[in-house]
Design a protein around this motif. Sequence first.
Motif, PDB file in Angstrom:
ATOM      1  N   ARG A  93     -25.316   3.359  49.728  1.00  0.00           N
ATOM      2  CA  ARG A  93     -24.625   4.020  50.813  1.00  0.00           C
ATOM      3  C   ARG A  93     -23.370   4.711  50.305  1.00  0.00           C
ATOM      4  O   ARG A  93     -22.625   4.187  49.496  1.00  0.00           O
ATOM      5  N   CYS A  94     -23.158   5.929  50.799  1.00  0.00           N
ATOM      6  CA  CYS A  94     -21.893   6.591  50.524  1.00  0.00           C
ATOM      7  C   CYS A  94     -20.873   5.983  51.481  1.00  0.00           C
ATOM      8  O   CYS A  94     -21.031   6.079  52.690  1.00  0.00           O
ATOM      9  N   LEU A  95     -19.846   5.332  50.918  1.00  0.00           N
ATOM     10  CA  LEU A  95     -18.904   4.594  51.777  1.00  0.00           C
ATOM     11  C   LEU A  95     -17.944   5.512  52.507  1.00  0.00           C
ATOM     12  O   LEU A  95     -17.268   5.094  53.434  1.00  0.00           O
ATOM     13  N   VAL A  96     -17.908   6.768  52.103  1.00  0.00           N
ATOM     14  CA  VAL A  96     -17.029   7.710  52.783  1.00  0.00           C
ATOM     15  C   VAL A  96     -17.714   8.226  54.053  1.00  0.00           C
ATOM     16  O   VAL A  96     -17.113   8.284  55.118  1.00  0.00           O
ATOM     17  N   CYS A  97     -19.002   8.577  53.915  1.00  0.00           N
ATOM     18  CA  CYS A  97     -19.713   9.118  55.084  1.00  0.00           C
ATOM     19  C   CYS A  97     -20.493   8.024  55.812  1.00  0.00           C
ATOM     20  O   CYS A  97     -20.870   8.187  56.958  1.00  0.00           O
ATOM     21  N   GLN A  98     -20.797   6.956  55.123  1.00  0.00           N
ATOM     22  CA  GLN A  98     -21.404   5.728  55.663  1.00  0.00           C
ATOM     23  C   GLN A  98     -22.841   5.831  56.158  1.00  0.00           C
ATOM     24  O   GLN A  98     -23.525   4.837  56.165  1.00  0.00           O
ATOM     25  N   ASN A  99     -23.319   7.000  56.585  1.00  0.00           N
ATOM     26  CA  ASN A  99     -24.720   7.040  56.991  1.00  0.00           C
ATOM     27  C   ASN A  99     -25.560   7.924  56.080  1.00  0.00           C
ATOM     28  O   ASN A  99     -26.646   8.345  56.438  1.00  0.00           O
ATOM     29  N   GLN A 100     -25.031   8.177  54.894  1.00  0.00           N
ATOM     30  CA  GLN A 100     -25.776   8.952  53.909  1.00  0.00           C
ATOM     31  C   GLN A 100     -25.881   8.130  52.638  1.00  0.00           C
ATOM     32  O   GLN A 100     -25.036   7.283  52.383  1.00  0.00           O
ATOM     33  N   SER A 101     -26.909   8.426  51.836  1.00  0.00           N
ATOM     34  CA  SER A 101     -26.959   7.767  50.533  1.00  0.00           C
ATOM     35  C   SER A 101     -26.098   8.594  49.586  1.00  0.00           C
ATOM     36  O   SER A 101     -25.782   9.745  49.872  1.00  0.00           O
ATOM     37  N   GLU A 148     -13.669  -0.438  40.430  1.00  0.00           N
ATOM     38  CA  GLU A 148     -13.517  -1.863  40.107  1.00  0.00           C
ATOM     39  C   GLU A 148     -12.882  -2.629  41.275  1.00  0.00           C
ATOM     40  O   GLU A 148     -13.183  -3.794  41.489  1.00  0.00           O
ATOM     41  N   TRP A 149     -11.989  -1.980  41.990  1.00  0.00           N
ATOM     42  CA  TRP A 149     -11.300  -2.626  43.113  1.00  0.00           C
ATOM     43  C   TRP A 149     -12.032  -2.400  44.434  1.00  0.00           C
ATOM     44  O   TRP A 149     -11.540  -2.788  45.502  1.00  0.00           O
ATOM     45  N   GLY A 150     -13.175  -1.751  44.416  1.00  0.00           N
ATOM     46  CA  GLY A 150     -13.921  -1.489  45.649  1.00  0.00           C
ATOM     47  C   GLY A 150     -13.235  -0.484  46.553  1.00  0.00           C
ATOM     48  O   GLY A 150     -13.393  -0.519  47.770  1.00  0.00           O
ATOM     49  N   VAL A 151     -12.477   0.432  45.944  1.00  0.00           N
ATOM     50  CA  VAL A 151     -11.741   1.432  46.728  1.00  0.00           C
ATOM     51  C   VAL A 151     -12.705   2.518  47.198  1.00  0.00           C
ATOM     52  O   VAL A 151     -13.542   2.990  46.436  1.00  0.00           O
ATOM     53  N   TYR A 152     -12.617   2.908  48.478  1.00  0.00           N
ATOM     54  CA  TYR A 152     -13.464   4.009  48.943  1.00  0.00           C
ATOM     55  C   TYR A 152     -12.698   5.108  49.649  1.00  0.00           C
ATOM     56  O   TYR A 152     -13.268   6.131  50.030  1.00  0.00           O
ATOM     57  N   GLY A 153     -11.419   4.903  49.879  1.00  0.00           N
ATOM     58  CA  GLY A 153     -10.643   5.986  50.485  1.00  0.00           C
ATOM     59  C   GLY A 153      -9.169   5.677  50.317  1.00  0.00           C
ATOM     60  O   GLY A 153      -8.714   4.661  50.808  1.00  0.00           O
ATOM     61  N   ILE A 154      -8.463   6.517  49.580  1.00  0.00           N
ATOM     62  CA  ILE A 154      -7.046   6.208  49.387  1.00  0.00           C
ATOM     63  C   ILE A 154      -6.243   6.804  50.541  1.00  0.00           C
ATOM     64  O   ILE A 154      -6.708   7.764  51.161  1.00  0.00           O
ATOM     65  N   PRO A 155      -5.055   6.269  50.880  1.00  0.00           N
ATOM     66  CA  PRO A 155      -4.416   5.135  50.187  1.00  0.00           C
ATOM     67  C   PRO A 155      -5.060   3.784  50.536  1.00  0.00           C
ATOM     68  O   PRO A 155      -5.524   3.601  51.654  1.00  0.00           O
ATOM     69  N   THR A 175     -16.658  12.943  46.800  1.00  0.00           N
ATOM     70  CA  THR A 175     -16.340  12.739  45.375  1.00  0.00           C
ATOM     71  C   THR A 175     -16.659  11.319  44.931  1.00  0.00           C
ATOM     72  O   THR A 175     -17.105  11.106  43.810  1.00  0.00           O
ATOM     73  N   LEU A 176     -16.435  10.354  45.850  1.00  0.00           N
ATOM     74  CA  LEU A 176     -16.759   8.963  45.486  1.00  0.00           C
ATOM     75  C   LEU A 176     -18.264   8.828  45.227  1.00  0.00           C
ATOM     76  O   LEU A 176     -18.684   8.122  44.306  1.00  0.00           O
ATOM     77  N   ALA A 177     -19.071   9.535  46.029  1.00  0.00           N
ATOM     78  CA  ALA A 177     -20.524   9.498  45.844  1.00  0.00           C
ATOM     79  C   ALA A 177     -20.881  10.032  44.460  1.00  0.00           C
ATOM     80  O   ALA A 177     -21.718   9.470  43.757  1.00  0.00           O
ATOM     81  N   LYS A 178     -20.203  11.096  44.055  1.00  0.00           N
ATOM     82  CA  LYS A 178     -20.466  11.683  42.735  1.00  0.00           C
ATOM     83  C   LYS A 178     -20.071  10.692  41.640  1.00  0.00           C
ATOM     84  O   LYS A 178     -20.822  10.486  40.691  1.00  0.00           O
ATOM     85  N   ASP A 179     -18.891  10.066  41.806  1.00  0.00           N
ATOM     86  CA  ASP A 179     -18.444   9.069  40.826  1.00  0.00           C
ATOM     87  C   ASP A 179     -19.457   7.947  40.684  1.00  0.00           C
ATOM     88  O   ASP A 179     -19.758   7.498  39.577  1.00  0.00           O
ATOM     89  N   LEU A 180     -19.981   7.498  41.842  1.00  0.00           N
ATOM     90  CA  LEU A 180     -20.931   6.383  41.805  1.00  0.00           C
ATOM     91  C   LEU A 180     -22.267   6.819  41.194  1.00  0.00           C
ATOM     92  O   LEU A 180     -22.901   6.055  40.485  1.00  0.00           O
ATOM     93  N   ARG A 181     -22.661   8.070  41.459  1.00  0.00           N
ATOM     94  CA  ARG A 181     -23.903   8.589  40.844  1.00  0.00           C
ATOM     95  C   ARG A 181     -23.767   8.602  39.331  1.00  0.00           C
ATOM     96  O   ARG A 181     -24.667   8.190  38.608  1.00  0.00           O
TER      97      ARG A 181
END
Lengths: 140, 179
Positions: free
Chosen positions: A53-61, B134-141, A68-74
Motif C-alpha cells: 500500500r502507498c501510505l500517502v494515498c492509502q488506496n493505491q499500491s 527505517e522509522w516508518g515515516v510516511y509524511g513529514i513532519p 515520492t514515498l511510493a517510488k522510494d519503496l519501489r
Amino acid sequence: MKLKKMIKKYFTLFFSFIILILLSNYTYSVEPEEFLKNKEQETLAREITKNIRCLVCQNQSIDDSDATLAKDLRILVRSKVKEGKSKKEIYNFLTARYGDFILLNPPLNKSTYLLWFLPIAFLLIGIYVIYKFSRLSKKL
Amino acid sequence: MKINFITIPSLIFIFIVSIFFYLLLIDRDPSEIPSVLIDKKIPEFKTNYLSKNEIFISPENFSNRITLVNFFATWCKPCRDEHKYIKELSKKMEIEIIGINYKDDAKKTIKWLNELGNPYSDVIVDKNGKIGIEWGVYGIPETFIVDSNKKIQFRHVGPINKKILKNINLKINEIKKND
C-alpha cells in the motif's frame, strides 16, 4: 443507407474509446530506469510492489502511485530483490516498520479476525434469516 | 418466534449503527496509521551531520536522556508552521532534540535554521529518505519521543500544534516518572 453509415461511425468511435480505456490500464507509475534487467527478478518485484500500500494515498499500491514515498519503496523493494531476499523477507522488513497496514492483502492474525470472519458471519446470519422467512411465509 | 425474527436483525442493525456513530464522535484521524515501532528500540543507521564533518551512528550517538526526533525539511510548509513549538520544546533542559533533515538541500537548511532559529541539539541528514523508511515515516513532519533506554514511546504524524504540544509535554512527564 445513411443510417447504416452513421451507426458504423458511432461503433468505431465507441470501440476506439473502449480500447483507449483498456490501454490506460497498462500505463504504470513505475519509471523506466527503475526496472530490473533480470526478468525473473522484475516479475517478483512487480508482484511484491502490487501488494504494498502507498501510505500517502492509502488506496493505491506503490506500483500504481506517483507519490515520492511510493517510488522510494519501489526502489527499496527492487534493491532487496536484487540482493536475493525472498518475498517473505521483504514483507517482514516492511511490516516491521509500517505495520500490516502496508500490505494490501492483510494476513490472518488477532487484529484481523473480524475483518476475515465477519463477512462469513453475516452470510450465515443472512442464510438463517432467509430460511426463517421462507418457513414463515409457507405457514402463512 | 415472531419476536425473535424481527428483533435479532434489528438489534444487529442498531449495534452496527452505534459503532459507526461512536467512530464519528470520538476525536480521531482515520488516515493516521499507528506506529508499530512504539516500545521498540530505535532503528540502526549511519548518516552525516548537517554542518559537522562527522558520522552520526544510531543508536550509539543517542544520549541517555529523553530525545525528541523530528523529521523536517525546508520544502515542507507545515514544518515551518510547527517550528515555533519545537523551539518552545527546546527550552526544556531535560530533553534533547534531534532534527532529521529529510530529502533536502544542506545550504537551504542552514539558511532556514539561521532565519527561524535552531532548536535542535543536532541536525542529521536523510538525503534519500532511507532513514525515514527505517522509522516508518510516511509524511513529514513527524515527531517521535525516545526514552532514556533508546526505545520509541510516541509518534505524531503532521505538524505540532498547541494540542499536540500539550500531549508531548504530558508524555515526556510520564516517561520521566517511569524512568
